[in-house]
Design an enzyme around this catalytic site. Structure first.
Site, short mmCIF file in Angstrom:
data_model
loop_
_atom_site.label_atom_id
_atom_site.label_comp_id
_atom_site.label_asym_id
_atom_site.label_seq_id
_atom_site.Cartn_x
_atom_site.Cartn_y
_atom_site.Cartn_z
N GLY A 180 7.47 -6.91 7.80
CA GLY A 180 8.90 -6.77 7.53
C GLY A 180 9.40 -5.35 7.72
N ARG A 190 18.63 -32.33 -6.46
CA ARG A 190 19.93 -33.02 -6.36
C ARG A 190 19.80 -34.46 -6.87
NH1 ARG A 190 25.37 -31.76 -5.63
NH2 ARG A 190 25.14 -30.66 -3.66
N GLY A 228 9.52 -2.72 5.74
CA GLY A 228 8.62 -1.65 5.29
C GLY A 228 7.52 -1.41 6.32
N CYS A 241 0.85 -1.20 0.00
CA CYS A 241 0.00 0.00 0.00
C CYS A 241 0.88 1.25 0.00
CB CYS A 241 -0.92 -0.03 1.22
SG CYS A 241 -1.94 1.42 1.41
N ASP A 245 12.76 -13.27 4.47
CA ASP A 245 14.13 -12.86 4.11
C ASP A 245 15.08 -12.73 5.30
OD1 ASP A 245 13.19 -12.63 1.47
OD2 ASP A 245 12.45 -10.61 1.89
N ARG A 263 24.29 -33.54 -13.98
CA ARG A 263 24.03 -32.16 -14.41
C ARG A 263 24.48 -31.14 -13.38
NH1 ARG A 263 18.02 -33.46 -16.57
NH2 ARG A 263 18.60 -33.83 -18.73
N GLY A 321 24.43 -28.69 1.02
CA GLY A 321 25.75 -29.06 0.50
C GLY A 321 25.99 -28.53 -0.90
P1 ADP Z 1 7.60 -5.48 4.23
O1 ADP Z 1 6.98 -5.01 5.50
O2 ADP Z 1 7.39 -6.95 3.99
O3 ADP Z 1 9.04 -5.04 4.10
P2 ADP Z 1 6.78 -3.38 2.36
O4 ADP Z 1 8.15 -2.86 2.14
O5 ADP Z 1 5.82 -3.45 1.21
O6 ADP Z 1 6.79 -4.83 3.01
O7 ADP Z 1 6.10 -2.45 3.47
C1 ADP Z 1 4.80 -2.73 3.93
C2 ADP Z 1 3.91 -1.53 3.77
O8 ADP Z 1 4.31 -0.53 4.72
C3 ADP Z 1 3.98 -0.84 2.42
O9 ADP Z 1 3.15 -1.48 1.47
C4 ADP Z 1 3.48 0.55 2.78
O10 ADP Z 1 2.08 0.52 2.91
C5 ADP Z 1 4.05 0.76 4.18
N1 ADP Z 1 5.31 1.54 4.17
C6 ADP Z 1 6.53 1.15 3.80
N2 ADP Z 1 7.44 2.15 3.95
C7 ADP Z 1 6.78 3.19 4.47
C8 ADP Z 1 7.15 4.52 4.88
N3 ADP Z 1 8.40 4.97 4.77
N4 ADP Z 1 6.18 5.33 5.39
C9 ADP Z 1 4.91 4.90 5.50
N5 ADP Z 1 4.50 3.67 5.12
C10 ADP Z 1 5.40 2.82 4.62
#
Ligand code: ADP
Length: 325
Positions: A106, A159, A108, A77, A132, A167, A190
């Site tokens: 994560g 494997r 973001g 979003c 990740d 291969r 491995g």
């Molecule tokens: P993840 O949390 O898996 O790393 P994203 O990087 O897509 O996934 O981040 C999740 C969501 O958090 C994004 O889709 C966005 O809605 C929101 N988001 C990410 N960075 C920011 C930011 N700097 N400011 C506000 N909202 C953010």
């Protein structure tokens, strides 16, 4: 004394990871234990802005502990970077009386949480969930172990056929900009070669190592490449030019690494981190990334996390290389 919260929210945002469901369950059941009401926000921050919010009871989270993905759904979003939209989300939270939130996601999701805290001092604890494992401030993220196990099972199967046909397989694994999945998978499978973004690779040296292995009688080879380093197809093409008499195939594992029933370790992490994040929030302690350090749950203030660095263990790569020669 910090104020105790009576109503909290839970949301999964960003990329999904196996273990998000047991983490939601842990939050909801912990809140129920303390007599606190919980609302679930569906479809990540999109649902927060657009009012996709519903009450969750202890019963609502029955039967989800072993399911991959997130039953609340998630959605990227970008609009959430706009403060006006964050204001709309806050207004929706207020409408339901939500006083604080456990955010499962994560890096973001962590940045989004920081923005909500900075803008409105809204109480949030973050539970790190990502296949990740790229979040500093926690040794492991929920979902990483499951993704490594999924990749391991797939590579074990590859494997078998690589051995039969003598291969070389180049196998691309996920990991975004990091090599955590690739480094673990290389050790547990491995793999003869691992290519990760953190270490500069030299295709000529890799081809020479494979040739040496063949001279010693090795018949099959697995080259694990992290998506953030180079594509598997590109590595295959370069190796094919240097090793023209070899049968080289490529396999991109892709999204199977995101799905599947969470492993015991991912569920254990989800239970402990979800419960602790909710308990702290309810008791008025927030602004924390609730992760682990040396097997213990260890909350770290969110505003310190971006100053921390998490790196792939070079010692692990050294051992993987030594054992595969
Ligand atoms: P993840 O949390 O898996 O790393 P994203 O990087 O897509 O996934 O981040 C999740 C969501 O958090 C994004 O889709 C966005 O809605 C929101 N988001 C990410 N960075 C920011 C930011 N700097 N400011 C506000 N909202 C953010």
């Amino acid at each position: 004394m910090a104020k105790k919260l009576n109503t909290i929210g839970v949301i999964t945002t960003g990329g999904d990871a196996p273990g998000m469901n047991p983490a939601i369950r842990a939050v909801v059941r912990t809140a129920a234990f303390y007599g606190v009401k919980t609302y679930g926000v569906e479809k990540g921050w999109f649902g927060a802005i657009n009012d996709h919010i519903r009450e969750l009871t202890a019963h609502s989270v029955s039967g989800i502990i072993h399911h991959g993905g997130t039953f609340l759904h998630t959605k990227r979003c970008p609009e959430f970077k706009d403060k006006n939209n964050r204001q709309k989300a806050l207004a929706n939270f207020k409408k339901y009386g939500i006083e604080g939130m456990v955010v499962i996601g994560g890096d973001g999701s962590m940045r989004a949480s920081m923005a909500l805290i900075d803008d409105f001092k809204f109480p949030i604890n973050v539970v790190p969930a990502s296949i990740d494992n790229d979040i500093p401030g926690t040794d492991f993220t929920i979902g990483f172990d499951t993704a490594v196990n999924t990749a391991m099972e797939a590579i074990d199967k590859i494997r078998d056929t690589a051995d039969s046909h003598e291969r070389l397989f180049v196998i691309e694994v996920m990991g975004r900009h990091n090599g955590f999945i690739a480094a673990d998978v290389a050790l547990v499978c491995g793999a003869e070669i691992v290519i990760i973004p953190e270490v500069k690779h030299n295709i000529d040296a890799i081809a020479a190592k494979i040739s040496k292995g063949r001279q010693r009688g090795k018949e099959s080879f697995i080259v694990v490449v992290a998506e953030g380093a180079e594509s598997g197809v590109s590595v295959r093409d370069k190796l094919a030019k240097r090793l023209p008499d070899m049968d080289i195939r490529v396999s991109v594992l892709g999204h199977i690494q995101r799905g599947g029933s969470p492993s015991a370790f991912s569920r254990e992490l989800a239970g402990k981190l979800g419960a602790t994040a909710a308990e702290l929030l309810i008791n008025g302690k927030y602004g924390q990334l609730v992760g682990t350090k040396s097997d213990k749950v260890c909350p770290v203030p969110l505003n310190k996390v971006n100053r921390l660095v998490k790196k792939v263990e070079m010692e692990q790569l050294r051992i993987a290389e030594m054992l595969s020669s």
